[in-house]
Design an enzyme around this catalytic site. Structure first.
Site, short mmCIF file in Angstrom:
data_model
loop_
_atom_site.label_atom_id
_atom_site.label_comp_id
_atom_site.label_asym_id
_atom_site.label_seq_id
_atom_site.Cartn_x
_atom_site.Cartn_y
_atom_site.Cartn_z
N LYS A 236 1.88 -6.57 -9.21
CA LYS A 236 2.51 -5.35 -9.86
C LYS A 236 3.77 -4.99 -8.98
O LYS A 236 3.85 -4.67 -7.73
CB LYS A 236 1.50 -4.17 -9.74
CG LYS A 236 2.06 -2.88 -10.43
CD LYS A 236 1.26 -1.44 -9.89
CE LYS A 236 2.01 -0.96 -8.91
NZ LYS A 236 3.40 -0.34 -9.45
N GLU A 311 0.71 -4.47 4.74
CA GLU A 311 2.20 -4.36 5.66
C GLU A 311 2.62 -2.97 5.21
O GLU A 311 3.30 -2.94 4.17
CB GLU A 311 3.30 -5.62 5.34
CG GLU A 311 4.29 -5.87 6.15
CD GLU A 311 5.54 -5.12 5.76
OE1 GLU A 311 5.94 -3.96 6.46
OE2 GLU A 311 6.54 -5.30 5.07
N CYS A 345 11.19 -1.04 6.38
CA CYS A 345 9.87 -0.47 7.02
C CYS A 345 10.13 -0.78 8.57
O CYS A 345 9.71 0.04 9.30
CB CYS A 345 8.98 -1.46 6.61
SG CYS A 345 9.12 -3.07 6.42
N GLU A 442 8.69 8.48 9.54
CA GLU A 442 9.48 7.34 8.83
C GLU A 442 10.26 7.82 7.92
O GLU A 442 9.77 8.43 6.68
CB GLU A 442 8.60 6.13 8.19
CG GLU A 442 9.31 4.91 7.62
CD GLU A 442 8.55 4.01 7.04
OE1 GLU A 442 8.87 2.96 7.21
OE2 GLU A 442 7.50 4.35 6.31
#
Length: 544
Positions: A236, A311, A345, A442
């Site tokens: 996906k 991750e 990231c 973040e």
């Protein structure tokens, strides 16, 4: 007084085009492709190629918009479609078939049949390797189209996609093709009269959910090892960037990939949830936010306890020691956080600078950010394109506002850029404290936070004071200092005097809430293999 009079005169000469930022309260005006900013500290400027320019028409044609199930492009069972947008303008690129639970079931069923009955896991590993190598060769022939499509759907600079990411995509598939026929088991000695084989077997149907920031590379990180090990896949892609995954998957089938081995189902979170909780999926791999990763892990556990590789997010420290070459450190730290519009990231978004060189570093980091060229990512020389979508765009602006309100010093940027699309100014904050949101959360955008430290013990403690543990950078000329820091940091990757090095053989993954498991390298193969012990009785063996 003379400086003030000159500044006032210069500002007044651009009165027709000035405005006051709602975020930073600075007077801003524009001339000859550059923005100028006037505050009590005087005038400063930064590059812009977006203002008053019409976006370049992408040369690539969007060919594939349906779900790819069992080797065929098909509509969603519901008939639903959703838009994918051009981040440069916010305009719709095209409509894409929207998968839901019924489509997930169809894709998983196709993958299950291909694994249980199809030729892929049964063919020799060498044959699988040859198909993957042919795929890499075909990708190379379509390199220009792939880079154009990635830029169109994602907004990243074309030069970045063409010169860095597409070559890495090719390398990854050739790397995993090389592994396909080198995966083997072991024999182990037994204390009794028995022969012990340890087999490494494909795990089965792998469900994979990839993010939007590096859609082609994440496709390779996930699909490459899974197929090299003989598994089948239901993938996906992110709803923001479904086009490139569909394109390359079609190319894969052109070189002989059997039907059902690779299925691609664009859609929203409901499709991902259905995949994560599916009882006939044997393995799940997810890259994305920590919050979504927790939900994925929970769904996998509550269904059939399928193993999960995660991750997730990060808030990576980049540590500039007092002996650093400041000019080189500034450039490296700049790239560490602003690369890919800050949508990475492992971005080095917490820049820790030793107090003895802090002031010099701040001035040079500010100057570098002001020179960063922002604009249409299809234009040559552009360093920074738009953010992915309006949600991410607004989120970044809120964090910038938070930084200002919490008392950090805004050195550059601090606002949106242009009147169309999702462009954000390269932003640098100094005097950032550990308890500020811009130092803890973040942001996933072009925002650099500069923090001051006194000694190694302090910076190690502060660098580790986070829920994340994905990556870190260290800039020093002292190998003893480098060794001390790298062993003390609780992260999955430490770059010393470099950053964002992603060779195919280098494992990547995090500690703590940055996830578990490793992508890339030999370690990624373990994610897609089962270990089976076969013990056979021996009679009168010649040796043991």
């Amino acid at each position: 007084m003379a400086t003030q009079r000159f500044s006032s005169l210069l500002a007044s000469s651009f009165l027709p085009s000035f405005r006051t930022s709602a975020i930073s309260k600075f007077l801003r005006f524009q001339s000859k492709g550059r923005y100028f900013e006037y505050s009590k500290n005087g005038i400063r400027s930064f590059s812009s190629a977006v203002v008053h320019e019409e976006p370049i028409t992408p040369p690539v044609e969007v060919k594939y918009k349906q779900l790819l199930i069992n080797g065929q492009f098909v509509d969603a069972a519901s008939g639903k479609m959703f838009p994918t947008y051009d981040p440069r303008t916010g305009d719709v690129i095209t409509m894409v078939a929207e998968a839901d639970t019924e489509d997930v079931n169809r894709a998983v069923s196709a993958a299950r049949k291909a694994f249980d009955e199809g030729p892929w896991p049964k063919m020799s590993a060498y044959e699988r390797s040859c198909i993957m190598l042919r795929f890499a060769d075909l990708l190379e022939k379509h390199s220009d189209e792939l880079a154009e499509l990635e830029t169109y759907d994602n907004g990243k600079p074309y030069e970045q996609a063409a010169n860095e990411e597409i070559p890495m995509l090719l390398r990854l598939f050739r790397y995993y093709a090389g592994w396909a026929d080198k995966i083997h088991g072991l024999t182990a000695p037994a204390d009794s009269l028995h022969h012990v084989q340890i087999l490494h077997e494909p795990i089965g149907v792998a469900g994979q959910i990839i993010p939007w920031n590096f859609s082609l590379l994440m496709f390779a990180w996930k699909v490459g090892p899974a197929l090299a090990c003989g598994n089948t896949v239901v993938l996906k892609p992110a709803e923001q960037t479904p086009l490139s995954a569909l394109y390359v998957s079609k190319l894969f089938h052109e070189v002989g990939l059997p039907p059902g081995v690779l299925n691609v189902i664009p859609g929203f979170g409901s499709a991902g949830a259905a995949l994560a909780s599916h009882m006939d999926v044997d393995k799940l791999a997810f890259t994305g936010s920590t919050e979504t990763g927790q939900a994925v892990l929970s769904a996998a556990a509550k269904s059939n306890l399928k193993p999960v590789t995660l991750e997730l997010g990060g808030k990576s420290p980049f540590i500039i020691c007092e002996d650093a070459d400041i000019d080189k450190a500034v450039e490296l730290a700049h790239s560490a956080v602003f690369f890919n519009q800050g949508q990475c990231c492992c971005a080095g978004s917490r820049t820790f600078v030793h107090e003895r060189v802090y002031d010099e570093f701040v001035e040079k980091a500010k100057a570098r950010a002001l020179k960063r060229v922002v604009g249409d990512p299809f234009k040559k020389g552009i360093e920074q394109g738009p953010q992915i979508d309006t949600e991410q765009y607004e989120k970044i602006l809120k964090y910038i506002k938070s930084g200002i309100e919490s008392g950090a010093t805004l050195e550059s940027g601090g606002d949106k850029l242009g009147s169309k699309g999702f462009y954000v100014q390269p932003t640098v904050f100094s005097n950032v404290q550990d308890n500020m949101l811009i130092a803890k959360d973040e942001i996933f955008g072009p925002v650099q936070s500069l923090l001051k430290f006194k000694d190694l013990e302090e910076v190690i403690r502060r660098a580790n004071s986070t829920h994340y543990g994905l990556a870190a950078g260290v800039f020093t000329r002292n190998i003893d200092v480098a060794n001390t820091i790298t062993r003390a940091l609780r992260v999955g990757t430490v770059w010393v005097n470099c950053f964002n090095i992603f060779d195919a053989a280098i494992p990547f993954g995090g500690y703590r809430m940055s996830g578990h498991g490793r992508e890339k390298g030999v370690y990624s193969l373990n994610n897609y293999l089962q270990v089976k012990a076969v013990v056979t009785s021996l009679k009168n063996p010649a040796w043991m």
